[in-house]
Structure formats: structure tokens, C-alpha cells
Design an enzyme around this catalytic site. Structure first.
Site, PDB file in Angstrom:
ATOM      1  N   CYS A  27      -1.707   9.391   2.590  1.00 53.39           N
ATOM      2  CA  CYS A  27      -1.391   8.900   1.243  1.00 53.39           C
ATOM      3  C   CYS A  27      -2.409   9.348   0.206  1.00 53.39           C
ATOM      4  CB  CYS A  27      -1.269   7.388   1.259  1.00 53.39           C
ATOM      5  SG  CYS A  27      -2.598   6.604   2.151  1.00 53.39           S
ATOM      6  N   GLU A  69       0.883  -1.180   0.000  1.00 57.42           N
ATOM      7  CA  GLU A  69       0.000   0.000   0.000  1.00 57.42           C
ATOM      8  C   GLU A  69       0.910   1.216   0.000  1.00 57.42           C
ATOM      9  OE1 GLU A  69      -3.295   0.082  -0.080  1.00 57.42           O
ATOM     10  OE2 GLU A  69      -3.621  -2.064   0.114  1.00 57.42           O
TER      11      GLU A  69
HETATM   12  P1  NAD Z   1       8.671   4.597   4.654  1.00 59.01           P
HETATM   13  O1  NAD Z   1       8.594   3.816   3.384  1.00 59.01           O
HETATM   14  O2  NAD Z   1       9.838   5.465   4.871  1.00 59.01           O
HETATM   15  O3  NAD Z   1       8.625   3.593   5.898  1.00 59.01           O
HETATM   16  C1  NAD Z   1       7.601   2.647   6.067  1.00 59.01           C
HETATM   17  C2  NAD Z   1       8.096   1.541   6.986  1.00 59.01           C
HETATM   18  O4  NAD Z   1       9.107   0.781   6.333  1.00 59.01           O
HETATM   19  C3  NAD Z   1       8.704   2.027   8.297  1.00 59.01           C
HETATM   20  O5  NAD Z   1       8.272   1.188   9.334  1.00 59.01           O
HETATM   21  C4  NAD Z   1      10.190   1.878   8.030  1.00 59.01           C
HETATM   22  O6  NAD Z   1      10.959   1.762   9.210  1.00 59.01           O
HETATM   23  C5  NAD Z   1      10.204   0.599   7.230  1.00 59.01           C
HETATM   24  N1  NAD Z   1      11.429   0.328   6.456  1.00 59.01           N
HETATM   25  C6  NAD Z   1      12.341   1.200   5.986  1.00 59.01           C
HETATM   26  N2  NAD Z   1      13.297   0.546   5.275  1.00 59.01           N
HETATM   27  C7  NAD Z   1      12.972  -0.778   5.300  1.00 59.01           C
HETATM   28  C8  NAD Z   1      13.551  -1.950   4.725  1.00 59.01           C
HETATM   29  N3  NAD Z   1      14.647  -1.912   3.984  1.00 59.01           N
HETATM   30  N4  NAD Z   1      12.939  -3.145   4.941  1.00 59.01           N
HETATM   31  C9  NAD Z   1      11.805  -3.210   5.668  1.00 59.01           C
HETATM   32  N5  NAD Z   1      11.215  -2.118   6.234  1.00 59.01           N
HETATM   33  C10 NAD Z   1      11.788  -0.913   6.046  1.00 59.01           C
HETATM   34  O7  NAD Z   1       7.305   5.406   4.769  1.00 59.01           O
HETATM   35  P2  NAD Z   1       6.886   6.534   5.842  1.00 59.01           P
HETATM   36  O8  NAD Z   1       7.697   7.756   5.617  1.00 59.01           O
HETATM   37  O9  NAD Z   1       6.823   5.969   7.212  1.00 59.01           O
HETATM   38  O10 NAD Z   1       5.368   6.769   5.394  1.00 59.01           O
HETATM   39  C11 NAD Z   1       5.045   7.550   4.310  1.00 59.01           C
HETATM   40  C12 NAD Z   1       4.709   6.747   3.076  1.00 59.01           C
HETATM   41  O11 NAD Z   1       3.696   5.793   3.358  1.00 59.01           O
HETATM   42  C13 NAD Z   1       4.139   7.625   1.998  1.00 59.01           C
HETATM   43  O12 NAD Z   1       4.697   7.283   0.755  1.00 59.01           O
HETATM   44  C14 NAD Z   1       2.652   7.311   2.025  1.00 59.01           C
HETATM   45  O13 NAD Z   1       1.972   7.572   0.853  1.00 59.01           O
HETATM   46  C15 NAD Z   1       2.669   5.865   2.365  1.00 59.01           C
HETATM   47  N6  NAD Z   1       1.357   5.443   2.888  1.00 59.01           N
HETATM   48  C16 NAD Z   1       0.536   4.664   2.131  1.00 59.01           C
HETATM   49  C17 NAD Z   1      -0.727   4.290   2.610  1.00 59.01           C
HETATM   50  C18 NAD Z   1      -1.653   3.402   1.843  1.00 59.01           C
HETATM   51  O14 NAD Z   1      -2.495   2.764   2.456  1.00 59.01           O
HETATM   52  N7  NAD Z   1      -1.566   3.338   0.521  1.00 59.01           N
HETATM   53  C19 NAD Z   1      -1.134   4.744   3.861  1.00 59.01           C
HETATM   54  C20 NAD Z   1      -0.279   5.563   4.585  1.00 59.01           C
HETATM   55  C21 NAD Z   1       0.968   5.900   4.097  1.00 59.01           C
END
Ligand code: NAD
Length: 462
Positions: free
Chosen positions: A269, A235
Site C-alpha cells: 500500500c 487502512e
Molecule cells: P480488497 O479490498 O479487494 O480485499 C480486502 C478484503 O476484503 C479481502 O479479505 C476480501 O475478501 C474482503 N472483502 C471483499 N468484499 C467484501 C465485502 N463486501 N465485505 C467484507 N469484506 C469484503 O483488497 P486486496 O486486493 O486484498 O488488497 C489490496 C488493497 O489493500 C490495496 O488497495 C492496498 O492498498 C490495501 N492495503 C492497505 C494497507 C494499509 O495498511 N493501509 C495495507 C495493505 C494493503
């Protein structure tokens, strides 16, 4: 993060430390997966009645503790209380919907005798849990996005290990306590706190049957590289658009698009990022929209009156600020906005933007909305589609023909008529096209991903 052993959770409003929580090391992550693995049989054989009861009880406990949890969330994420409370209310429903689905999950009979060789055979399939699920969540909905993974997993009979964002782990730790109190056995849901390392230990462990991820595209791509032959759902983000036709009630459209663009400082998002307004109403919309944005009450997220607060981190605020400055240098006009103060980026409205500016073609994930006039309905639908993303789109119109053309042409996971793309309730299938993701959430749809079909053939003739 203060050192190798603790994650320091900081209040984005004033920079104060909310709490220091132990950071999981590799051994802790492996142990949590081991505990989940050990619970596979118990969860798979738990009755639908019991799974439903645990989920309903979680829903009730969340509702009872709404204010407490909303405050915790407001402190760790900087989300204004009005939205944090709303999020708890949504999670109450997410658990309730998952409880309903737990009771309703069923298979189907297959008329095997429709095949020449199937005579005398009875066929049916059942849904069985896939096994241990690894869930990884972002910072922006510390409760309800976690609920969208944990609740369907438990409904499906899958143990789950969650890694929340290290910026906002406190709400999910609280949720794990609540679920235990609601009767969930130890090990069926564990929370491991940390950053990318913890995520990698979790996603590369062979005992994990499925990875469910919500976050940004770069992280999703990193996970996809290590996921191998396992189920995955993603997502991801977007640069959502609203279209405002010539015939609409502007008061309603203005109000909804202010909230849709600036709730939680645009860190949603499906936040409104591009607003296309019919040229005949553009000037009027621009004036009313800018005025309404300027009237938002800015302040401490913990105050009831606050409508607009800080972004989650310095890095996030600096990035958005630099994108706005770059757009202005490239010719955009700032209708309202101003100087960043630490993590507080003023609500910013831009016009005279072009499709190649970062504020247009990338996900801003901050308090920035671009206004653009349009003349032709088909052309504006193409403009909305001219994006690497496709999560949801909002369409304000009174024309049935325009409505139907938008539904047909928009390449997004959800078309929202007469409301903003930020609209979501928790039993609908939610997810994106293109780079906005793969798979759909909403308990019923997540359960489909978290279960496998097991076919049974009974040779009744012998
Ligand atoms: P992010 O991608 O930076 O982090 C998300 C998660 O991934 C965190 O828990 C982070 O610690 C973890 N992570 C980072 N590197 C990793 C790796 N190599 N392996 C596994 N896990 C890892 O996102 P963010 O800044 O926390 O959130 C913002 C993003 O989330 C935006 O792009 C937003 O659009 C998206 N989002 C999407 C939805 C949806 O339902 N479509 C909902 C909310 C947010």
C-alpha cells in the site's frame, strides 16, 4: 475457488494448487462469532500478565518457525522469500510490541475537584475492551497485517474473528494454531475463510462491536454502508510519492527507491508509485534507476536469489498491464518494461506521464513507477498532495528548510525523511489521510480503538 465448499489456494508463480481449504458457510461464521462472544468475559478479565505472556510466546514461536512460515507465505502469495522472511521478522516484533502494550495499558486519574461541583469526589478512568472484533485483511501481507489486528485485540482483551483474503488464508490459519499453542483459549481468535459473502456475514452480525479493515477503497465503502453505529477503522491504499532534491546522494536514493517501488511487485500500500526528481539530477537518476531496475533477479519466489516475482492473480496482472498500455497510448514513455507473461508483469518505469493517467492518479498496486522532473520545492509538494490518497511520502533532501516545509505541507499520515514512503516499523502509528483510511495501526494506537474509556466517580464524602 474450485466449488462452493472449498477455497483453492494457488501458487501465483506456477499456478499449482498449494492447498484446498474449507470455505466458511454462514453457519460457520455465526458459530465463530458465537464462540468469540462466549469468550468476552474470559478475555476481559484475563490479567495483563497472562495476555502479555501469550503474545510474547506467539512472538517466540513465530521466530522459531520463520523459514516454514515464510515458505508458506511465498507459496500462497508469490512474495519472494527475502521479503517473506522480513515479514515474519516484523510480525515477531508486532507481537512483542503488543505484549508490551498489554502490560502498559492503563487509565488516568481526573482531578474532579477542579470543577465547582466535584469537591470531595475521586475520579479516574480505565480502559475496557470494546467486545468482539471482526477483522478483514488483504492478500499482500498475509502475516503482519493480520498480526496488526490480532495482537492488539488480544492485548486489549477483545476476542477476534478474522477473515483473511481468500487468496492467502494459509498463513493466518497457521497463526491461529500458533496462538493456541501459545496459550490463547479456544474461541478467542477464529479464522473464517472465504470472500465477500463471508465478509458480509461477519460485518453485519450485531454481536460484532468493531470492524477493523485493511484493503481497497471500494470494499471499505461497501463495509461502511453496513457498519452502522459501530467502531470502524480502515487502512486503505495510496499512490505514494518520493521527492528527490538536488543535493542528495543518488546511489542511496536509487537503491531505496528500487526496493520501495518493486518489492513484492509493487503490491504494497505504500509502494513508491511517483518519483519526483529535481531537474538538475533527473537525467542521472533516470539512467541509474532504470539500470538498477533491469538488474533485479526475476524468478521463483521460493529461490533465495529472487528479487522480483509474479503478481498475485491473473486479474491483478491484466489490470496493471492494461493501465500501462493505456498510459503509453496517452503519451507516456516506457523506460523499461515489456510484455506480461501470465501473472508476471515486468518491472515498468514510465516518464512523460500526466496527472490524469490511471498510473498516476489511481493506486497501481503493481510494478510500475513513474518518474517526473521538478523545479520548485513548494510546487512539488503541491504535486504530491494532488492525489485522492495520503498514506506516506518519502523526501530525500539535505536541506533543513526543505525538510521542515515538507513535514508541514505534505498531507499524509507519515513523512519519511531520507527514505522511501514504503518505510514502516511496527510500533509507529501507521495510517492515512484522505482516501487512504481512517484510524491508525501499530499496537498502541490500535488498542486505543479497541478499548473504551470507563469513567469511575467515587463520592468519598458520603
Ligand atoms: P480488497 O479490498 O479487494 O480485499 C480486502 C478484503 O476484503 C479481502 O479479505 C476480501 O475478501 C474482503 N472483502 C471483499 N468484499 C467484501 C465485502 N463486501 N465485505 C467484507 N469484506 C469484503 O483488497 P486486496 O486486493 O486484498 O488488497 C489490496 C488493497 O489493500 C490495496 O488497495 C492496498 O492498498 C490495501 N492495503 C492497505 C494497507 C494499509 O495498511 N493501509 C495495507 C495493505 C494493503
Amino acid at each position: 475457488m474450485a466449488d462452493a465448499k472449498f477455497v483453492e489456494v494457488v501458487n501465483p508463480y506456477d499456478g499449482s494448487v498449494v492447498e484446498r481449504v474449507p470455505e466458511a458457510d454462514e453457519q460457520t461464521v455465526r458459530a465463530a462469532i458465537g464462540a468469540a462472544e462466549a469468550m468476552r468475559g474470559t478475555m476481559a478479565s484475563m490479567t495483563a500478565n497472562r495476555r502479555g505472556a501469550i503474545l510474547n510466546q506467539t512472538s517466540r514461536l513465530l521466530e522459531e518457525q520463520t523459514d516454514d512460515i515464510a515458505q508458506l507465505m511465498a507459496k500462497e502469495s508469490g512474495k519472494p522469500m527475502r521479503y517473506a522472511r522480513g515479514e515474519v521478522g516484523r510480525a515477531v516484533e508486532t507481537f512483542m510490541f503488543a505484549a508490551d502494550e498489554a502490560r502498559r495499558m492503563h487509565g488516568e486519574t481526573i482531578p474532579l475537584d477542579a470543577a465547582k461541583t466535584g469537591a470531595g469526589k475521586i475520579g479516574y478512568y480505565v480502559r475496557v475492551p470494546v467486545g468482539v472484533i471482526a477483522a478483514i485483511t488483504p492478500f499482500n501481507f498475509p502475516l503482519n497485517l493480520v498480526a496488526h489486528k490480532v495482537a492488539p485485540a488480544i492485548a486489549a482483551g477483545c476476542p477476534i474473528v478474522l477473515k483473511p483474503s481468500p487468496l492467502t488464508p494459509l498463513t493466518s490459519l497457521r497463526l491461529a494454531e500458533i496462538m493456541q499453542e501459545a496459550g490463547l483459549p479456544n474461541g478467542a481468535f477464529s479464522v473464517v475463510v472465504g470472500g465477500a459473502d463471508v465478509g458480509r456475514w461477519l460485518t453485519t452480525d450485531e454481536r460484532i462491536a468493531m470492524i477493523t479493515f485493511t484493503g481497497g477503497v471500494p470494499t471499505a465503502e461497501a463495509i461502511a454502508k453496513v457498519a452502522g453505529l459501530r467502531r470502524t477503522t480502515y487502512e486503505l491504499g495510496g499512490n505514494a510519492a518520493t521527492i528527490i532534491d538536488a543535493d542528495v546522494d543518488l546511489e542511496d536514493a536509487v537503491k531505496k527507491n528500487v526496493i520501495g517501488g518493486f518489492a513484492y511487485s509493487g503490491q504494497v500500500c505504500i509502494s513508491v508509485q511517483r518519483v519526483y526528481v529535481h531537474r538538475s539530477r533527473y537525467d542521472e537518476f533516470r539512467q541509474r534507476y532504470t539500470e538498477a531496475v533491469q538488474k533485479m533477479v526475476i524468478g521463483d519466489p521460493l529461490e533465495q536469489s529472487t528479487e522480483f516475482g509474479p503478481m498475485v492473480s491473473d486479474d491483478a496482472a491484466k489490470r496493471v498491464d492494461s493501465w500501462v498500455k493505456e498510459a503509453v497510448q496517452q503519451g507516456a514513455t516506457m523506460l523499461t518494461g515489456g510484455e506480461r507473461k501470465d501473472r508476471l508483469v515486468p518491472a515498468t518505469v514510465l516518464e512523460n506521464v500526466t496527472s490524469d493517467m490511471q498510473v498516476m492518479c489511481n493506486e497501481v498496486f503493481g510494478p510500475v513507477v513513474n518518474l517526473l522532473p521538478f523545479d520548485d520545492w513548494d510546487a512539488v509538494l503541491d504535486e504530491v498532495n494532488d492525489s485522492p490518497f495520503g498514506l506516506q511520502a518519502g523526501v530525500f533532501t539535505r536541506s533543513l528548510a526543505h525538510t521542515m516545509r515538507a513535514i508541514e505541507k505534505l498531507d499524509v499520515g507519515g513523512v519519511i525523511i531520507n527514505d522511501v514512503p514504503a518505510f514502516r516499523v511496527d510500533n509507529m502509528p501507521y495510517g492515512g489521510m484522505k482516501k487512504s483510511g481512517i484510524g491508525r495501526e501499530g499496537p498502541r494506537f490500535a488498542i486505543e480503538d479497541m478499548t473504551a474509556l470507563k469513567m469511575v466517580v467515587i463520592n468519598a464524602g458520603s
